[in-house]
Design a protein around this motif. Sequence first.
Motif, mmCIF file in Angstrom:
data_model
loop_
_atom_site.group_PDB
_atom_site.id
_atom_site.type_symbol
_atom_site.label_atom_id
_atom_site.label_comp_id
_atom_site.label_asym_id
_atom_site.label_seq_id
_atom_site.Cartn_x
_atom_site.Cartn_y
_atom_site.Cartn_z
ATOM 1 N N VAL A 11 8.921 -5.122 -7.650
ATOM 2 C CA VAL A 11 8.005 -5.499 -6.565
ATOM 3 C C VAL A 11 6.709 -4.689 -6.672
ATOM 4 O O VAL A 11 5.604 -5.239 -6.604
ATOM 5 N N LEU A 12 6.843 -3.392 -6.862
ATOM 6 C CA LEU A 12 5.681 -2.512 -6.931
ATOM 7 C C LEU A 12 4.795 -2.840 -8.130
ATOM 8 O O LEU A 12 3.570 -2.992 -7.995
ATOM 9 N N ILE A 19 -2.858 -7.331 -7.760
ATOM 10 C CA ILE A 19 -4.088 -6.809 -7.138
ATOM 11 C C ILE A 19 -5.142 -6.537 -8.203
ATOM 12 O O ILE A 19 -6.317 -6.873 -8.040
ATOM 13 N N ASN A 20 -4.732 -5.962 -9.305
ATOM 14 C CA ASN A 20 -5.656 -5.655 -10.395
ATOM 15 C C ASN A 20 -6.317 -6.917 -10.949
ATOM 16 O O ASN A 20 -7.491 -6.906 -11.312
ATOM 17 N N PRO A 26 -6.511 -14.481 -1.871
ATOM 18 C CA PRO A 26 -5.630 -14.220 -0.721
ATOM 19 C C PRO A 26 -4.228 -13.709 -1.120
ATOM 20 O O PRO A 26 -3.517 -13.152 -0.291
ATOM 21 N N THR A 27 -3.871 -13.873 -2.378
ATOM 22 C CA THR A 27 -2.580 -13.376 -2.871
ATOM 23 C C THR A 27 -2.450 -11.872 -2.669
ATOM 24 O O THR A 27 -1.349 -11.339 -2.613
ATOM 25 N N SER A 73 2.343 -16.557 -5.803
ATOM 26 C CA SER A 73 3.208 -15.865 -6.767
ATOM 27 C C SER A 73 2.506 -14.627 -7.312
ATOM 28 O O SER A 73 1.288 -14.590 -7.458
ATOM 29 N N GLN A 74 3.295 -13.613 -7.594
ATOM 30 C CA GLN A 74 2.771 -12.329 -8.027
ATOM 31 C C GLN A 74 2.830 -12.203 -9.554
ATOM 32 O O GLN A 74 3.909 -12.259 -10.136
ATOM 33 N N PHE A 75 1.725 -12.062 -10.153
ATOM 34 C CA PHE A 75 1.551 -11.774 -11.574
ATOM 35 C C PHE A 75 2.119 -12.855 -12.501
ATOM 36 O O PHE A 75 1.393 -13.454 -13.254
#
Length: 194
Positions: A11-12, A19-20, A26-27, A73-75
């Motif tokens: 998750v981290l 973020i990078n 908005p994600t 979705s993240q990354f």
Amino acid sequence: MKLLTGLYIFVLITSLLTINNNLLNPTIIISLIGIASAILFFTKKSSFYYLAIIWIIAQIPYLIFGEYTIDFSQFLNFHFSLNIGSVSLGLNAQIFLLFFIKPILLSEFLFQKVTFKAYTENDKLKRENEYSFIPTDIVGKKLVGNSEIEIENEIYSKVKFEPTKSERIKKAGITLIPNDKIGEIKATVEYKLN
């Protein structure tokens, strides 16, 4: 605990990478929720668990309607979608993170004192007596912890605890394991968090 530790490291990392790569997207809100849940987990705060569930569920839907895209979705972006004209509706691969929901929900109990007493009569556990322990790990669908519960001159050093749903009363299945691992006690108990 290894399962949850691995999940929160994931998750981290994925939240920081998102973020990078997407500072103005908005994600980033979902990323911040993920980072907060991981920090709270590693600092042993019991209230972190619902943030991880929000982080997972927010990533599942995937929608493209003309020029507009809804995808939190993240990354990693893997989609299972159905296209109808200019609309693409589907699910992100993060749907598989739903397998972590049960351990995440159980993590509410970690590092909190659980006090319990017998719900039904038992040869050794008496309904009028209260016992307590602190869950320190999750194994399968059970919380486990070390304890120093003494019952009839026997020290029970390990506890396995499985909360069950109940509308009126908090019930759980419990197994108390003595030092010599012979003569464990299994019972249904009432419990409360202190």
